[in-house]
Motif scaffolding. Structure first.
Motif, PDB file in Angstrom:
ATOM      1  N   THR A  12      21.971  14.123  -2.349  1.00 60.14           N
ATOM      2  CA  THR A  12      21.302  13.337  -1.634  1.00 60.14           C
ATOM      3  C   THR A  12      20.468  14.176  -0.535  1.00 60.14           C
ATOM      4  OG1 THR A  12      21.255  11.571   0.101  1.00 60.14           O
ATOM      5  CG2 THR A  12      23.272  13.069   0.138  1.00 60.14           C
ATOM      6  N   ASN A  13      19.880  13.821   0.542  1.00 60.36           N
ATOM      7  CA  ASN A  13      19.347  14.716   1.532  1.00 60.36           C
ATOM      8  C   ASN A  13      19.606  14.513   2.984  1.00 60.36           C
ATOM      9  OD1 ASN A  13      17.524  16.618   2.896  1.00 60.36           O
ATOM     10  ND2 ASN A  13      15.870  16.474   1.539  1.00 60.36           N
ATOM     11  N   PHE A  14      20.666  15.035   3.413  1.00 54.84           N
ATOM     12  CA  PHE A  14      20.795  15.011   4.953  1.00 54.84           C
ATOM     13  C   PHE A  14      19.927  15.481   5.849  1.00 54.84           C
ATOM     14  CE2 PHE A  14      25.352  13.575   5.585  1.00 54.84           C
ATOM     15  CZ  PHE A  14      25.711  13.350   4.590  1.00 54.84           C
ATOM     16  N   SER A  15      18.907  16.150   5.408  1.00 51.40           N
ATOM     17  CA  SER A  15      17.923  16.673   6.309  1.00 51.40           C
ATOM     18  C   SER A  15      16.808  15.703   6.811  1.00 51.40           C
ATOM     19  CB  SER A  15      17.146  17.963   5.701  1.00 51.40           C
ATOM     20  OG  SER A  15      18.068  18.816   5.556  1.00 51.40           O
ATOM     21  N   ILE A  16      17.001  14.538   5.994  1.00 50.34           N
ATOM     22  CA  ILE A  16      15.932  13.453   6.247  1.00 50.34           C
ATOM     23  C   ILE A  16      16.469  12.499   7.425  1.00 50.34           C
ATOM     24  CG2 ILE A  16      14.855  11.373   5.306  1.00 50.34           C
ATOM     25  CD1 ILE A  16      14.994  12.620   2.419  1.00 50.34           C
ATOM     26  N   ASN A  17      15.644  12.220   8.308  1.00 53.12           N
ATOM     27  CA  ASN A  17      16.026  11.387   9.507  1.00 53.12           C
ATOM     28  C   ASN A  17      15.901   9.867   9.014  1.00 53.12           C
ATOM     29  OD1 ASN A  17      16.332  10.184  11.870  1.00 53.12           O
ATOM     30  ND2 ASN A  17      14.765  10.846  12.847  1.00 53.12           N
ATOM     31  N   GLY A  18      16.752   9.383   8.281  1.00 57.76           N
ATOM     32  CA  GLY A  18      16.653   8.125   7.460  1.00 57.76           C
ATOM     33  C   GLY A  18      16.667   6.754   8.731  1.00 57.76           C
ATOM     34  N   LYS A  19      16.905   5.779   8.120  1.00 56.85           N
ATOM     35  CA  LYS A  19      16.869   4.544   8.705  1.00 56.85           C
ATOM     36  C   LYS A  19      17.916   4.486   9.979  1.00 56.85           C
ATOM     37  CE  LYS A  19      16.808  -0.334   7.261  1.00 56.85           C
ATOM     38  NZ  LYS A  19      17.126  -1.061   6.076  1.00 56.85           N
ATOM     39  N   ASP A  67       7.301   4.273   1.515  1.00 54.84           N
ATOM     40  CA  ASP A  67       6.044   3.856   1.766  1.00 54.84           C
ATOM     41  C   ASP A  67       4.978   4.730   2.382  1.00 54.84           C
ATOM     42  OD1 ASP A  67       6.511   1.014   1.311  1.00 54.84           O
ATOM     43  OD2 ASP A  67       7.850   1.044   3.118  1.00 54.84           O
ATOM     44  N   CYS A  68       5.426   5.626   3.262  1.00 58.06           N
ATOM     45  CA  CYS A  68       4.931   6.900   3.620  1.00 58.06           C
ATOM     46  C   CYS A  68       5.871   7.818   4.336  1.00 58.06           C
ATOM     47  CB  CYS A  68       3.803   6.555   4.870  1.00 58.06           C
ATOM     48  SG  CYS A  68       3.034   8.084   5.592  1.00 58.06           S
ATOM     49  N   PHE A  69       5.889   9.341   3.816  1.00 62.23           N
ATOM     50  CA  PHE A  69       6.766  10.108   4.267  1.00 62.23           C
ATOM     51  C   PHE A  69       6.026  11.005   4.799  1.00 62.23           C
ATOM     52  CE2 PHE A  69       9.480  13.989   3.788  1.00 62.23           C
ATOM     53  CZ  PHE A  69      10.625  13.539   4.426  1.00 62.23           C
ATOM     54  N   ALA A  70       6.545  11.572   6.239  1.00 59.19           N
ATOM     55  CA  ALA A  70       5.894  12.609   6.940  1.00 59.19           C
ATOM     56  C   ALA A  70       6.799  13.877   6.822  1.00 59.19           C
ATOM     57  CB  ALA A  70       5.658  12.030   8.534  1.00 59.19           C
ATOM     58  N   ASP A  71       6.232  14.915   6.226  1.00 55.70           N
ATOM     59  CA  ASP A  71       6.921  16.135   5.972  1.00 55.70           C
ATOM     60  C   ASP A  71       7.371  16.667   7.545  1.00 55.70           C
ATOM     61  OD1 ASP A  71       7.356  16.354   3.224  1.00 55.70           O
ATOM     62  OD2 ASP A  71       4.734  16.761   3.034  1.00 55.70           O
ATOM     63  N   ASP A  72       6.391  16.667   8.175  1.00 58.53           N
ATOM     64  CA  ASP A  72       6.751  17.106   9.660  1.00 58.53           C
ATOM     65  C   ASP A  72       7.727  16.677  10.512  1.00 58.53           C
ATOM     66  OD1 ASP A  72       4.803  15.205   9.823  1.00 58.53           O
ATOM     67  OD2 ASP A  72       3.926  15.773  11.713  1.00 58.53           O
ATOM     68  N   ARG A 115       8.485   4.427  11.578  1.00 57.92           N
ATOM     69  CA  ARG A 115       9.655   3.916  11.227  1.00 57.92           C
ATOM     70  C   ARG A 115       9.757   2.326  11.566  1.00 57.92           C
ATOM     71  NH1 ARG A 115      13.850   7.911  11.452  1.00 57.92           N
ATOM     72  NH2 ARG A 115      15.266   6.172  12.072  1.00 57.92           N
ATOM     73  N   GLU A 116       8.901   1.875  12.145  1.00 54.71           N
ATOM     74  CA  GLU A 116       8.815   0.389  12.189  1.00 54.71           C
ATOM     75  C   GLU A 116       8.545  -0.272  10.847  1.00 54.71           C
ATOM     76  OE1 GLU A 116       9.548  -1.337  15.352  1.00 54.71           O
ATOM     77  OE2 GLU A 116      10.325   0.582  15.661  1.00 54.71           O
ATOM     78  N   LYS A 117       7.571   0.484  10.216  1.00 57.42           N
ATOM     79  CA  LYS A 117       6.927  -0.429   9.096  1.00 57.42           C
ATOM     80  C   LYS A 117       7.628  -0.056   7.845  1.00 57.42           C
ATOM     81  CE  LYS A 117       2.263  -1.230  10.666  1.00 57.42           C
ATOM     82  NZ  LYS A 117       1.046  -0.147  10.990  1.00 57.42           N
ATOM     83  N   GLU A 118       8.238   1.327   7.760  1.00 57.49           N
ATOM     84  CA  GLU A 118       8.821   1.558   6.541  1.00 57.49           C
ATOM     85  C   GLU A 118       9.891   0.693   5.616  1.00 57.49           C
ATOM     86  OE1 GLU A 118       7.999   4.467   4.737  1.00 57.49           O
ATOM     87  OE2 GLU A 118       9.442   4.072   3.205  1.00 57.49           O
ATOM     88  N   GLN A 119       9.911   0.457   4.682  1.00 60.76           N
ATOM     89  CA  GLN A 119      10.727  -0.390   3.915  1.00 60.76           C
ATOM     90  C   GLN A 119      11.553   0.291   2.889  1.00 60.76           C
ATOM     91  OE1 GLN A 119      10.986  -4.037   4.198  1.00 60.76           O
ATOM     92  NE2 GLN A 119       9.478  -3.592   5.850  1.00 60.76           N
ATOM     93  N   LYS A 120      11.118   1.515   2.361  1.00 66.29           N
ATOM     94  CA  LYS A 120      11.861   2.132   1.001  1.00 66.29           C
ATOM     95  C   LYS A 120      12.832   3.064   1.525  1.00 66.29           C
ATOM     96  CE  LYS A 120       8.723   2.415  -2.226  1.00 66.29           C
ATOM     97  NZ  LYS A 120       7.294   2.827  -2.724  1.00 66.29           N
ATOM     98  N   TRP A 121      12.300   3.961   2.569  1.00 66.25           N
ATOM     99  CA  TRP A 121      13.450   4.775   3.063  1.00 66.25           C
ATOM    100  C   TRP A 121      13.958   5.742   2.042  1.00 66.25           C
ATOM    101  CZ3 TRP A 121      13.374   5.538   8.135  1.00 66.25           C
ATOM    102  CH2 TRP A 121      13.265   4.529   8.979  1.00 66.25           C
ATOM    103  N   GLY A 122      13.346   6.430   1.006  1.00 68.56           N
ATOM    104  CA  GLY A 122      13.767   7.425   0.272  1.00 68.56           C
ATOM    105  C   GLY A 122      15.111   7.103  -0.671  1.00 68.56           C
ATOM    106  N   ASP A 123      15.308   5.598  -1.006  1.00 73.75           N
ATOM    107  CA  ASP A 123      16.619   5.526  -1.325  1.00 73.75           C
ATOM    108  C   ASP A 123      16.007   5.160  -3.005  1.00 73.75           C
ATOM    109  OD1 ASP A 123      17.686   4.965   1.036  1.00 73.75           O
ATOM    110  OD2 ASP A 123      17.734   2.911   0.856  1.00 73.75           O
ATOM    111  N   ILE A 124      17.337   5.979  -3.920  1.00 75.63           N
ATOM    112  CA  ILE A 124      17.367   5.781  -5.262  1.00 75.63           C
ATOM    113  C   ILE A 124      18.321   4.679  -5.427  1.00 75.63           C
ATOM    114  CG2 ILE A 124      17.741   6.643  -7.338  1.00 75.63           C
ATOM    115  CD1 ILE A 124      17.152   9.251  -6.175  1.00 75.63           C
TER     116      ILE A 124
END
Ligand SMILES: [Zn+2]
Length: 351
Positions: free
Chosen positions: A267-274, A290-295, A302-311
């Protein structure tokens, strides 16, 4: 594959020739074949706890172990008044009464979303089958017990039922439990120990262990086995000290019973997830957002995101979606996990 194995076995008997185990081993399935059998297009597919799919997966695992010349046994438990699930267990006998458990759940969830549980957790079951194959003829010091747990996704039912029937004496002989849950797909391969704060433990945490020794031994093995080393402890984040994890998988009942655990996860603990930095968002791959911001290492919005990088548990947890998105990563990570644990057992538990 099972059919082919039986056919070869039969013809060897009929011919009465001197085929060795080595020539049979050359015919043994590859880890990606196990993964395809469980979660590929023509495979078993979704394995929801208590379903026919889960039962087919249990039968498949048992048959693979039989084909490896091993003697699996199973232990059933109730999901509810009408429905059963079961754990499938196989032992490689060692010279002492100590036992190392290596385990993975074989049920899946998210079938309605389109998941067939390819990474979560057919990948780990494929690794278990490959490990038992690799280790089955070794001279072992401790017993190695492989367990395929049922009904993890609906409350860790298989692992709770298993731990519950162990006596304190039996528990004292378990030197550790390595839990494999979603060992491919995510951006990083982590090895965790139990959280320093006790899990819920059904209100009884008197034996709880956050012992880090098994995690650290497996990490040490990874250091000597890979260049570069793909395995690490996740960095510290609020709520999750470095290299520690929550009580959401089959390691938790073991930690509650005082057994040192190690838990391998991609997984990726460095992502600030839901819900923050908890390892639930598995990848920065743009297709999973839906949209990931590298920076920001987070959703653009964060309000609009639905998918959140989940497999896991999502439409992406199937090989026809994963292989185009991640290519060789899936097979590479699977192989790395199998190599690590084969080497770990061989360096620590063989004569
Ligand atoms: Zn899982």
């Amino acid at each position: 594959m099972t059919g082919l194995g039986s056919y070869l076995g039969a013809s060897i008997l009929v011919l009465g020739t001197v085929f060795s185990h080595a020539s049979l081993a050359a015919e043994s399935p590859k880890p990606m074949d196990y993964l395809q059998d469980l979660a590929g297009e023509k495979g078993i597919g979704a394995r929801v706890a208590g379903s026919e799919g889960e039962q087919r997966a249990a039968a498949y695992i048992e048959q693979q172990w039989i084909d490896q010349g091993l003697s699996p046994y199973s232990s059933s438990f109730n999901i509810n008044d009408e429905t059963l699930s079961k754990n499938i267990i196989v032992d490689l006998k060692g010279q002492s009464d100590k036992t190392l458990i290596i385990a993975a759940h074989y049920d899946s969830t998210g079938a309605k979303e389109g998941s067939v549980g390819a990474t979560d957790n057919a990948s780990s079951v494929a690794a278990l089958l490959a490990l038992s194959h690799n280790l089955r003829n070794q001279m072992l010091t401790a017993n190695i017990r492989f367990i395929a747990f049922g009904a993890e996704e609906i409350g860790l039912l298989g692992s709770k039922a298993y731990v519950k029937q162990l006596s304190r004496e039996e528990l004292a002989n378990i030197v550790g439990m390595i839990n494999l849950d979603t060992i491919v797909g995510g951006d990083n391969l982590y090895i965790h120990s139990a959280h320093p704060e006790p899990y819920k433990c059904n209100g009884d945490a008197q034996y709880y262990s956050s012992d880090t020794s098994l995690r650290d031994s497996v990490l040490k093995q990874a250091q000597s086995g890979f260049t570069p080393n793909p395995f690490s402890k996740h960095p510290p984040f609020p709520g999750y000290p470095e290299g520690t994890t929550g009580g959401w998988s089959d390691h938790a009942p073991f930690a509650c019973a005082g057994v040192p655990i190690a838990y391998i996860e991609a997984t990726n603990f460095s992502i600030n997830g839901k819900d923050g930095y908890d390892g639930y968002s598995q990848s920065t791959n743009g297709a999973l957002w839906d949209c990931f911001a590298d920076d920001k290492m987070s959703a653009c919005d964060r309000e609009k995101e639905q998918k959140w990088g989940d497999i896991w548990h999502s439409e992406f947890d199937r090989l026809d979606k994963l292989l185009p998105l991640f290519g060789e990563r899936i097979e590479l990570q699977l192989q790395q996990n199998i190599q690590l644990l084969t080497d770990f057992v061989s360096s620590n538990y063989t004569q």
